[in-house]
Design an enzyme around this catalytic site. Structure first.
Site, short mmCIF file in Angstrom:
data_model
loop_
_atom_site.label_atom_id
_atom_site.label_comp_id
_atom_site.label_asym_id
_atom_site.label_seq_id
_atom_site.Cartn_x
_atom_site.Cartn_y
_atom_site.Cartn_z
N HIS A 32 0.82 -1.21 0.00
CA HIS A 32 0.00 0.00 0.00
C HIS A 32 0.86 1.26 0.00
O HIS A 32 0.53 2.24 -0.68
CB HIS A 32 -0.92 -0.01 1.23
N HIS A 72 -10.18 2.63 -1.38
CA HIS A 72 -10.37 2.25 0.02
C HIS A 72 -11.14 0.94 0.03
O HIS A 72 -12.18 0.80 0.69
CB HIS A 72 -11.09 3.35 0.80
N HIS A 74 -10.23 -2.46 0.88
CA HIS A 74 -10.20 -3.38 2.02
C HIS A 74 -11.01 -2.84 3.21
O HIS A 74 -11.83 -3.57 3.78
CB HIS A 74 -8.76 -3.66 2.44
N ASP A 94 -5.38 14.81 0.10
CA ASP A 94 -4.31 14.75 -0.89
C ASP A 94 -4.38 15.94 -1.84
O ASP A 94 -3.36 16.54 -2.19
CB ASP A 94 -4.41 13.45 -1.70
N ASN A 478 -2.80 5.32 -8.35
CA ASN A 478 -2.87 4.50 -7.15
C ASN A 478 -2.94 3.03 -7.58
O ASN A 478 -3.45 2.73 -8.66
CB ASN A 478 -4.12 4.88 -6.34
#
Length: 603
Positions: A32, A72, A74, A94, A478
């Site tokens: 991550h 997001h 998990h 961010d 990401n």
């Protein structure tokens, strides 16, 4: 931490790591945070803009747009409401960290059924902080039964002279952490997000808890600091908390830091030093500033009812030194923390494009979701949710478009071509609202790269080739890997977020007209740019254009109804698997691609 990584750490340190060091490196070297499987692929991508916490792309000489998409997944699988809500909060910070005021949220949701907690989490957080959720996509399939995908994109507008860097620049600076107080929530959240979801691996501590009202105060406080020239660098406290934010700030500047954990404002007084270091409590920011400016930063934080303190000094020696009540807790080379081991990449050579079959995801009326979101707060939304790309106005003049798009249904059949088509169809959607594509942000949602490294290579190679073909580079991105349950992965799902530049005053609105299908039945790469030229020409002529991978959905029908319009079309017997382009015009479009009249739009 993987055994191989542990052995590398021992070799680099020249000794056994301490308990605190193990906690720190298990976070910073997690997939991550460390991007071990994707970093080498990312270096190959065509890039653009000012890189930092989010990508920043110039609109003109006065304004830029900061934007980024993150996952997001998990947390949302374990605790849907808080997982989704904190996903919104994290991506907002961010964008904020670049000096931009957040102006828009998009989401891309893939799940086996509509999970109310996820929708409510996004809606409650976005609505409470006053940032409109202006669009997104909702895909329903049993393929995501145990691993829902919650990808959230945020964008913000920043004056070019107000851009904030994401690093410390010289010894003698200090780092102020302000925002909400620190608790135990989210400890090892980054490590948890890098694992298979099988079994009882998630605990309450792995899931962060959001407070949107603190986030709103944080936004206003930070922008006030930027306006006064107090901020010399900034970082969101997301995955890895104090550890990640402070170490990244100094590592990017090839500097070091002395961090004082006993100065971090706490809401649980009995926390251990290592817990303070890696807690992922939400609504916190780290600001690099000069010592003489720190008191004013803390004054602004207090005015907005936020906690804060000077927690670190920037030093020339490239070490990361952690103190707690004058005791040394940890001291390691800062670049060792910041640079996780990298996995070898697999070279991928694409085959011929296959004959795709239509894999129908369950059709839903996404308006039932959109209507929970406030898409008009701020009064800058020109094109509301329902038709694809959203258009946002900038008060001075000009505007920008945003769209999220994915084609897991195609990537399930051929990872490379399905991923590539997702990017190229995003160009179609952007052109359809009269915008010129500027850049993309992307979220690579994938299964286990250790089990199937070839599939990951196919995704990343397709992303690179699509960007080069379209001339639309990457500004940010990401990767969310290990989306598996009992060893079974999700379909390879690249979610593309595309930014475009548009004149809001020239954006077409739907009105009574004929409906035409424009383009070829089969996807042909060599003809794709011909279709783009046709879309651009028709948009310039004022036609309303709709690009949809499902041709016409309940969402489209209901959205037309909101405009007081009724659409009637004769769908082709064999519908193509790729996205169709519908043009709404009173007369037959004159373009160098196939055109077929298929229906009407009437009052």
């Amino acid at each position: 931490m993987k055994l191989r990584y542990l052995n590398i750490l021992k070799e680099k340190l020249g000794r056994e790591p301490t308990f605190v060091e193990l906690q720190a490196f298990s976070v910073m070297w997690s997939e991550h945070c460390g991007y071990s499987h994707t970093k080498k692929y990312i270096r190959r991508l065509p890039k653009t803009g000012f890189e930092g916490n989010a990508g920043v792309v110039n609109l003109d000489d006065y304004y830029s747009v900061a934007f980024k998409i993150e996952s997001h997944n998990h947390p949302s699988a374990i605790e849907p409401y808080n997982g989704a809500a904190t996903g919104v909060g994290g991506i907002i910070r961010d964008v904020l960290a670049m000096g931009a005021r957040p102006t828009a949220i998009f989401d891309s949701l893939h799940m086996s059924r509509i999970i109310d907690g996820i929708i409510e989490g996004i809606a409650d957080y976005g609505n409470s902080i006053g940032v409109p959720t202006v669009g997104g996509e909702l895909r329903i399939s049993s393929l995501y039964a145990h691993n829902p995908l919650v990808n959230v994109l945020a964008a913000g507008v920043v004056r070019n002279d107000m851009l904030v860097d994401s690093k410390a620049s010289r010894p003698g600076q200090v780092i102020v952490i302000f925002g909400g107080a620190t608790g135990r929530d989210g400890i090892h959240g980054a490590s948890f997000a890098s694992e298979d979801l099988t079994g009882d691996k998630a605990t309450k501590l792995s899931i962060q808890v959001g407070d949107p009202f603190a986030e709103k105060m944080l936004i206003e406080a930070f922008l006030e600091m930027v306006e006064e020239g107090l901020v010399e660098g900034a970082q969101d406290l997301g995955a890895g908390g104090v550890l990640s934010a402070t170490s990244e700030l100094v590592a990017k500047g090839n500097l070091g830091a002395i961090v004082h954990l006993d100065r971090v404002p706490l809401r649980e007084p009995d926390m251990e030093p290592w817990e303070i270091l890696i807690s992922e409590s939400q609504e916190r920011m780290a600001v690099v500033t000069s010592p003489q400016k720190a008191s004013r930063i803390l004054e602004i934080a207090r005015k907005h009812l936020l906690f804060g303190d000077v927690v670190a000094e920037v030093i020339e020696e490239p070490v990361y030194r952690v103190m707690y009540r004058n005791d040394l807790v940890m001291e390691v080379p800062v670049q060792l923390l910041a640079n996780a081991p990298e996995e070898d990449i697999v070279e991928y050579t694409p085959g011929k494009i296959p004959e795709f079959k239509r894999v129908e995801f369950e059709e839903v009326n996404a308006r039932e979701v959109f209507e929970q979101y406030d898409h008009m707060v701020g009064t800058d939304t020109v094109v509301p949710p329902g038709f694809g790309a959203a258009v946002m106005r900038i008060k001075r003049d000009g505007g920008y478009s945003l769209v999220t798009h994915s084609r897991a249904d195609l990537a399930l059949q051929d990872t490379y071509w399905g991923t590539l088509i997702a990017v190229l169809e995003s160009v179609r959607k952007t052109l359809s609202v009269g915008a010129e594509p500027l850049a993309i942000t992307n979220c690579v949602n994938y299964g286990d790269p250790d089990v199937d490294p070839v599939g990951l290579s196919a995704m990343m190679t397709a992303l690179k080739n699509a960007c080069e073909f379209s001339g639309v580079p990457v500004a940010s991105g990401n990767a969310s890997l290990y989306n598996t349950y009992q060893g079974k992965p999700i379909p390879p799902t690249l979610v593309v977020g595309m930014l475009g530049k548009v004149n809001p005053q020239k954006v077409a609105k739907p009105k009574p007209s004929k409906v035409f299908a424009v383009g070829w039945n089969d996807f042909e790469l060599e003809r794709e740019k011909e279709l783009w030229r046709a879309i651009r020409k028709l948009s310039e002529e004022g036609a309303f254009i709709l690009s949809s991978s499902q041709l016409l959905t309940r969402t489209h029908v209901e959205t037309f109804r909101e405009y007081g319009l009724k659409i009637e079309v004769k769908l082709p017997e064999v519908r193509p698997a790729h996205q169709m382009v519908l043009v709404f015009s009173e007369r037959t479009p004159v373009v160098d691609v196939p055109v077929k009249e298929i229906g009407t739009l009437s009052r």
